[in-house]
Design a protein around this motif. Structure first.
Motif, PDB file in Angstrom:
ATOM      1  N   GLN A  78       0.882  -1.122   0.082  1.00  0.00           N
ATOM      2  CA  GLN A  78      -0.069   0.085   0.011  1.00  0.00           C
ATOM      3  C   GLN A  78       0.964   1.399   0.147  1.00  0.00           C
ATOM      4  OE1 GLN A  78      -1.968  -0.875   3.842  1.00  0.00           O
ATOM      5  NE2 GLN A  78      -3.784  -1.538   2.517  1.00  0.00           N
ATOM      6  N   GLN A 100       3.727  -2.841  -8.642  1.00  0.00           N
ATOM      7  CA  GLN A 100       2.490  -3.452  -7.825  1.00  0.00           C
ATOM      8  C   GLN A 100       2.055  -2.918  -6.464  1.00  0.00           C
ATOM      9  OE1 GLN A 100       3.941  -7.467  -7.925  1.00  0.00           O
ATOM     10  NE2 GLN A 100       2.645  -8.034  -9.710  1.00  0.00           N
ATOM     11  N   LYS A 135      -0.313  -0.125  -4.255  1.00  0.00           N
ATOM     12  CA  LYS A 135      -1.844   0.100  -4.132  1.00  0.00           C
ATOM     13  C   LYS A 135      -2.023   1.518  -3.306  1.00  0.00           C
ATOM     14  CE  LYS A 135      -2.035  -4.940  -3.061  1.00  0.00           C
ATOM     15  NZ  LYS A 135      -2.077  -5.833  -1.839  1.00  0.00           N
TER      16      LYS A 135
END
Length: 215
Positions: A26, A47, A49
């Motif tokens: 995150q 990747q 978030k």
């Protein structure tokens, strides 16, 4: 939780955007000022978030890619109450002074949340403090990650220098007081991530910054 900080110098002025991520991938995005496609591409490649965008202040070189990044990930934007109106005002955010640079004509950036008082934010596994550090602009915010040992300070304090105060709403006495009260009081080894240039620490600036000799 261990945090990782990526630095992206963006656009002709090389304004630092910071992406702070945790072990769950995150992340929070601070000051996406330009090169939105590059940021989006790198976030996806790693990747990550994204959870939110936080602005240290609303000068054009710190907000130019807000809409692009916000819309790409459908995330909220946080801005200080004193500079909400600046988002749509080219003279206050400075974009109107650079008509010869089309990329710097800032469309009105969108936002979801107004920061009205100093506070501690907890967003998923991220906990950090928003403190007001006006002087460079009236709504400048520094974000302090105490557990991570770093702070993202926008154009308040630089390695060997301080933010300019000759723009709208700027004030040298106010800026120096902000630095003294909010940044030099941090642990001396705190990593200070500025809006331009390399990182520094309170210890280094108290030792060698010519603008802070009085402190």
């Amino acid at each position: 939780m261990k945090l990782s900080t990526r630095t992206y110098p963006l656009g002709p002025i090389q304004t630092n955007c910071y992406i702070v991520s945790n072990s769950s991938k995150q992340c929070l995005i601070f000051d996406p000022g330009e090169e939105g496609e590059r940021l989006i591409r790198d976030i996806k490649a790693n990747q990550l978030k994204p959870l939110a965008i936080f602005l240290t202040h609303t000068h054009f070189d710190h907000i130019g890619a807000v809409n692009e990044v916000r819309d790409a990930f459908n995330i909220p934007v946080y801005v200080h109450e004193k500079e909400v109106a600046w988002l749509a005002d080219p003279m206050k955010n400075g974009s109107g002074k650079y008509a010869e640079l089309p990329n710097y004509i800032v469309d009105e950036p969108q936002y979801e949340h107004i920061i009205r008082g100093e506070q501690v934010f907890t967003i998923e596994d991220f906990t950090f403090k928003a403190v007001f550090t006006p002087g460079h602009s009236p709504g400048s915010i520094s974000y302090i990650f105490e557990e991570g040992g770093f702070a993202i300070v926008g154009d308040t304090l630089f390695e060997g220098s301080i933010g300019r105060t000759d723009l709208i709403g700027g004030s040298m006495p106010v800026l120096l007081q902000s630095i003294h009260d909010k940044l030099l009081t941090l642990p001396e080894d705190t990593i200070i991530y500025p809006g331009h240039g390399d990182y520094t620490t309170p210890a280094a600036e108290m030792e060698a910054n010519p603008f802070l000799n009085g402190f």
